[in-house]
Motif scaffolding. Structure first.
Motif, PDB file in Angstrom:
ATOM      1  N   GLU A 211       3.387   0.574 -11.610  1.00 37.63           N
ATOM      2  CA  GLU A 211       2.460   0.161 -10.552  1.00 37.63           C
ATOM      3  C   GLU A 211       2.538  -1.326 -10.246  1.00 37.63           C
ATOM      4  O   GLU A 211       1.948  -1.794  -9.280  1.00 37.63           O
TER       5      GLU A 211
ATOM      6  N   GLY B 209      -2.530   1.269  -5.601  1.00 37.46           N
ATOM      7  CA  GLY B 209      -2.714   2.690  -5.853  1.00 37.46           C
ATOM      8  C   GLY B 209      -4.166   3.098  -5.842  1.00 37.46           C
ATOM      9  O   GLY B 209      -5.073   2.271  -5.731  1.00 37.46           O
TER      10      GLY B 209
ATOM     11  N   TRP C  77      -5.492  -1.292  -9.789  1.00 37.20           N
ATOM     12  CA  TRP C  77      -4.423  -2.216  -9.440  1.00 37.20           C
ATOM     13  C   TRP C  77      -4.787  -3.683  -9.642  1.00 37.20           C
ATOM     14  O   TRP C  77      -3.908  -4.540  -9.790  1.00 37.20           O
TER      15      TRP C  77
ATOM     16  N   SER D 286       9.081   2.892 -11.135  1.00 31.56           N
ATOM     17  CA  SER D 286       7.951   3.801 -10.951  1.00 31.56           C
ATOM     18  C   SER D 286       6.651   3.207 -11.484  1.00 31.56           C
ATOM     19  O   SER D 286       5.606   3.836 -11.430  1.00 31.56           O
TER      20      SER D 286
ATOM     21  N   GLN E 111       0.812  -1.206   0.000  1.00 37.26           N
ATOM     22  CA  GLN E 111       0.000   0.000   0.000  1.00 37.26           C
ATOM     23  C   GLN E 111       0.851   1.264   0.000  1.00 37.26           C
ATOM     24  O   GLN E 111       0.499   2.260  -0.640  1.00 37.26           O
ATOM     25  N   GLU E 112       1.989   1.245   0.684  1.00 41.48           N
ATOM     26  CA  GLU E 112       2.823   2.435   0.821  1.00 41.48           C
ATOM     27  C   GLU E 112       3.734   2.586  -0.402  1.00 41.48           C
ATOM     28  O   GLU E 112       4.581   1.723  -0.668  1.00 41.48           O
ATOM     29  N   LEU E 113       3.581   3.689  -1.132  1.00 39.60           N
ATOM     30  CA  LEU E 113       4.348   3.886  -2.361  1.00 39.60           C
ATOM     31  C   LEU E 113       5.861   3.904  -2.123  1.00 39.60           C
ATOM     32  O   LEU E 113       6.610   3.275  -2.882  1.00 39.60           O
TER      33      LEU E 113
ATOM     34  N   TYR F 217       7.011   0.383  -1.738  1.00 43.09           N
ATOM     35  CA  TYR F 217       6.927  -0.314  -3.019  1.00 43.09           C
ATOM     36  C   TYR F 217       8.121   0.054  -3.915  1.00 43.09           C
ATOM     37  O   TYR F 217       8.755  -0.813  -4.517  1.00 43.09           O
ATOM     38  N   LYS F 218       8.435   1.349  -3.985  1.00 43.93           N
ATOM     39  CA  LYS F 218       9.541   1.795  -4.833  1.00 43.93           C
ATOM     40  C   LYS F 218      10.883   1.260  -4.337  1.00 43.93           C
ATOM     41  O   LYS F 218      11.759   0.925  -5.130  1.00 43.93           O
TER      42      LYS F 218
ATOM     43  N   HIS G  44       1.524  -2.315  -6.431  1.00 42.47           N
ATOM     44  CA  HIS G  44       1.216  -1.168  -5.584  1.00 42.47           C
ATOM     45  C   HIS G  44      -0.284  -0.950  -5.553  1.00 42.47           C
ATOM     46  O   HIS G  44      -0.920  -0.839  -6.604  1.00 42.47           O
TER      47      HIS G  44
END
Length: 325
Positions: A232, A247, A262, A230, A218-220, A223-224, A245
């Motif tokens: 999804e 999103g 997503w 970048s 859930q947390e971008l 995830y990155k 992700h």
């Protein structure tokens, strides 16, 4: 040599043609509306499927629910999306407790009442959480049990996951809410079952040797940091993990985001994982043309995939926790 190349090209063409022909982008929920005048003709069927539908509907009558469900099958085959739903609703109007018709609309029976799976799931979550339980693994457990299992998984998977959902074909490690994790597990498990069912006929693949793994993040920033991308979603072939992700787009509900955003990304990436599995089974892992891999992933990812019906209108059982309701 020239003959071998031509035969390879012919095999690829036949495989893709069979693939695309056998799997139509149709599902159990609402699907993108199609113009009645633009319905594709089936070369082996009627030239005008809509006219044929109207003719069959006139003959179905007002008392035969099975006739209307058979008509819904016709609609699925010819991508008459609106007519499919109307046929199923007609069957329910004739026989309100028809389980097959209800399940085709992603409904399950809870305490004598037919509910959309999402609503039944919402009630289930509220009831279990009110009793002090959490979903972890294969079902609801006590808070103490969940924390023990969570600690073990965090150590093994090396990230701050919140919960885990185990299904026959997939294991979801998630930092998103339980409703999202259950949604992901349900549609992916059904998708994998349908994929294996289709390709099993070609490559003699009867089942996955082990469940696929999904990281639903859930947390971008997290995830990155995991994916260094970048996008999804991403499938890491080396680790055999699909990263997604969770999103969201402002103005859309959480359900709309997972259905339209997503959820499709997740299925896209899982298609790569399954393609690798198939390729490995026939001794040509990662040697196929990029356009085949990306084309198939985009096809599945853009298909409307329901929790009980997947591309090709393959009907599967409801999530097991509702199966005996």
């Amino acid at each position: 040599m020239t003959m071998k190349i031509k035969m390879k090209k012919l095999c690829v063409f036949c495989l893709v043609a069979a693939w695309m022909g056998a799997l139509s982008p149709l599902a159990g929920g609402e699907a993108p509306k199609a113009s009645s005048s633009s319905q594709p003709a089936n070369s082996s069927g009627p030239d005008d499927p809509l006219a044929e539908y109207e003719s069959l509907a006139a003959k179905a009558g007002e008392k035969d629910a099975k006739a209307w469900l058979k008509l819904a099958d016709f609609c699925e085959e010819h991508l008459l999306i609106e007519q499919r739903r109307k046929s199923i609703e007609k069957a329910i109007a004739i026989e309100s407790d028809n389980r097959e018709a209800r399940q085709r609309l992603d409904q399950v029976k809870v305490d004598g009442e037919w509910l959309p799976i999402g609503e039944a799931e919402k009630r289930e979550i509220e009831t279990q959480e009110a009793a002090g339980k959490r979903y972890y693994g294969k079902g609801w457990v006590t808070e103490k049990q969940a924390k023990t299992l969570q600690a073990e998984d965090r150590k093994a998977e090396k990230w701050d996951l919140v919960l885990r959902v185990d299904r026959k074909n997939v294991t979801v490690f998630s930092s998103a809410p339980v409703a999202d994790a259950l949604f992901a597990a349900d549609i992916v498990d059904n998708f994998v079952a349908a994929y294996v069912r289709l390709y099993g006929k070609i490559w003699k693949l009867s089942a996955l040797k082990k469940p696929l793994r999904i990281y639903l993040v859930q947390e971008l920033p997290v995830y990155k940091s995991m994916t260094n991308t970048s996008t999804e979603g991403m499938y890491d072939a080396a680790k055999d993990i699909c990263y997604v992700h969770v999103g969201e787009v402002k103005g859309m509900t959480r359900e709309e985001n997972r259905d339209c955003l997503w959820g499709g990304t997740m299925v896209h990436e899982l298609t790569h994982a399954l393609d690798d599995l198939i390729a490995g089974a026939v001794g040509s892992a990662r040697k196929r043309a990029v356009w085949i891999g990306e084309g198939s992933a985009d096809f599945f990812g853009r298909s409307r995939i329901g929790r009980q019906i997947v591309p090709g209108a393959i009907k599967l059982a409801p999530p097991q926790r509702f199966a005996d309701s």
